[in-house]
Write an enzyme that holds these catalytic residues in place. Sequence first.
Site, PDB file in Angstrom:
ATOM      1  N   VAL A  20       2.120   0.987   1.729  1.00  4.08           N
ATOM      2  CA  VAL A  20       0.664   1.010   1.554  1.00  4.08           C
ATOM      3  C   VAL A  20       0.319   0.362   0.223  1.00  4.08           C
ATOM      4  O   VAL A  20       0.607   0.918  -0.845  1.00  4.08           O
ATOM      5  CB  VAL A  20       0.123   2.454   1.595  1.00  4.08           C
ATOM      6  CG1 VAL A  20      -1.401   2.446   1.496  1.00  4.08           C
ATOM      7  CG2 VAL A  20       0.569   3.158   2.866  1.00  4.08           C
TER       8      VAL A  20
ATOM      9  N   THR B 256      -1.709  -7.511  -5.083  1.00  8.78           N
ATOM     10  CA  THR B 256      -3.027  -7.404  -5.688  1.00  8.78           C
ATOM     11  C   THR B 256      -2.915  -7.623  -7.194  1.00  8.78           C
ATOM     12  O   THR B 256      -3.733  -8.307  -7.807  1.00  8.78           O
ATOM     13  CB  THR B 256      -3.639  -6.032  -5.388  1.00  8.78           C
ATOM     14  OG1 THR B 256      -3.665  -5.836  -3.976  1.00  8.78           O
ATOM     15  CG2 THR B 256      -5.053  -5.934  -5.930  1.00  8.78           C
TER      16      THR B 256
ATOM     17  N   GLY C  66       4.639   2.732 -10.007  1.00  5.71           N
ATOM     18  CA  GLY C  66       4.232   2.601  -8.608  1.00  5.71           C
ATOM     19  C   GLY C  66       5.421   2.716  -7.677  1.00  5.71           C
ATOM     20  O   GLY C  66       6.502   2.173  -7.941  1.00  5.71           O
ATOM     21  N   ALA C  67       5.233   3.442  -6.573  1.00  3.24           N
ATOM     22  CA  ALA C  67       6.329   3.642  -5.627  1.00  3.24           C
ATOM     23  C   ALA C  67       6.878   2.319  -5.110  1.00  3.24           C
ATOM     24  O   ALA C  67       8.087   2.162  -4.915  1.00  3.24           O
ATOM     25  CB  ALA C  67       5.852   4.510  -4.463  1.00  3.24           C
ATOM     26  N   ASP C  68       5.984   1.338  -4.897  1.00  4.27           N
ATOM     27  CA  ASP C  68       6.437   0.051  -4.377  1.00  4.27           C
ATOM     28  C   ASP C  68       7.354  -0.660  -5.366  1.00  4.27           C
ATOM     29  O   ASP C  68       8.281  -1.375  -4.971  1.00  4.27           O
ATOM     30  CB  ASP C  68       5.244  -0.840  -4.034  1.00  4.27           C
ATOM     31  CG  ASP C  68       4.316  -1.078  -5.226  1.00  4.27           C
ATOM     32  OD1 ASP C  68       4.289  -0.243  -6.156  1.00  4.27           O
ATOM     33  OD2 ASP C  68       3.594  -2.101  -5.214  1.00  4.27           O
ATOM     34  N   ARG C  69       7.135  -0.461  -6.666  1.00  2.70           N
ATOM     35  CA  ARG C  69       7.961  -1.123  -7.670  1.00  2.70           C
ATOM     36  C   ARG C  69       9.388  -0.562  -7.654  1.00  2.70           C
ATOM     37  O   ARG C  69      10.363  -1.312  -7.796  1.00  2.70           O
ATOM     38  CB  ARG C  69       7.331  -0.969  -9.058  1.00  2.70           C
ATOM     39  CG  ARG C  69       5.939  -1.580  -9.151  1.00  2.70           C
ATOM     40  CD  ARG C  69       5.303  -1.387 -10.510  1.00  2.70           C
ATOM     41  NE  ARG C  69       5.965  -2.223 -11.524  1.00  2.70           N
ATOM     42  CZ  ARG C  69       5.649  -2.192 -12.806  1.00  2.70           C
ATOM     43  NH1 ARG C  69       4.709  -1.354 -13.243  1.00  2.70           N
ATOM     44  NH2 ARG C  69       6.270  -2.983 -13.660  1.00  2.70           N
TER      45      ARG C  69
ATOM     46  N   THR D  59      -4.342  -3.879  -0.984  1.00  2.00           N
ATOM     47  CA  THR D  59      -5.032  -4.826  -0.120  1.00  2.00           C
ATOM     48  C   THR D  59      -4.611  -4.691   1.333  1.00  2.00           C
ATOM     49  O   THR D  59      -5.451  -4.702   2.240  1.00  2.00           O
ATOM     50  CB  THR D  59      -4.784  -6.271  -0.591  1.00  2.00           C
ATOM     51  OG1 THR D  59      -5.195  -6.393  -1.954  1.00  2.00           O
ATOM     52  CG2 THR D  59      -5.559  -7.265   0.253  1.00  2.00           C
TER      53      THR D  59
END
Length: 291
Positions: free
Chosen positions: A7, A150, A107-110, A10
Amino acid sequence: MLLAIDVGNTNISFGVLEGDVLRHHLRCESARSRTADEYAVLVRQMLDLRRVDLARIDSAIIASVVPTLTDTMVGLVERAFGIEPLVVGPGIKTGMAILYENPREVGADRIVNAVAAHEWMKRSPEPAPPPAPGRGDHAASGVIVVDFGTATTFDCVTPKGEYLGGVIAPGIQISAEALFSRAARLSRVEIALPPRVVGRNPVHSMQSGIVYGYAGLVDGLVNRLRRELGYPCRVMATGGLARLIAPQTETIEVVDDDLTLTGLRLIYERNAERGSGPALHPPAAGGCGQG
């Protein structure tokens, strides 16, 4: 099969993985107003269009940087597939030490990207770049991940596989929108490669500034990071505009569009191995443990 959900601010990416093979990769807008029921219908329809046997999806993992959508995604998985997802957050085993001052602020995505990039570096057949001066001929390599989302993020992983930190810069689209909105005589243009660096009209001039300007930003920051880190670092990129910008840089070695989904699979496998239960409501950012 595993459903991996990334998630972002964008877009939301959905990956259906069978073993280590990504069978399907779907995307939709990160619409904060949608309910879990609406997302459940949407995702089931997208998978049905690709003739995915929904009954075979028996596990799920979520990484979210949008707190308001985290619980929505949990509800989507529970409603659409009747399973309880794993959510990347505090208490999750990543296999990677987090050296950030406050791990909960990453951030979890990182973290997910860093896990996948370190695994790529270990398995890649390509030779590592020359060692930094004074480090000897066999200095181990770290890895830098450039994510064109983003925001454009640069994440540094040490040779030992530790998440060190990195850089957050305004994303390409954000920067372009600021230019279009604040300059009265400049209209919106497609973010695309211009025919030459020297633009002969406003459209090509703006495209040159956006594309080559960002390529210069990437190379400049990567070179500064390498000098500060003091050990060789390989560089990979991911994100929506990575394939446009990466060929114009001198530092990015490879682009992996599915890096985050691969990282989610790896983290799911590491937690499944130890039999850890799913975490339903951790903060959306960081806090992941080495385990």
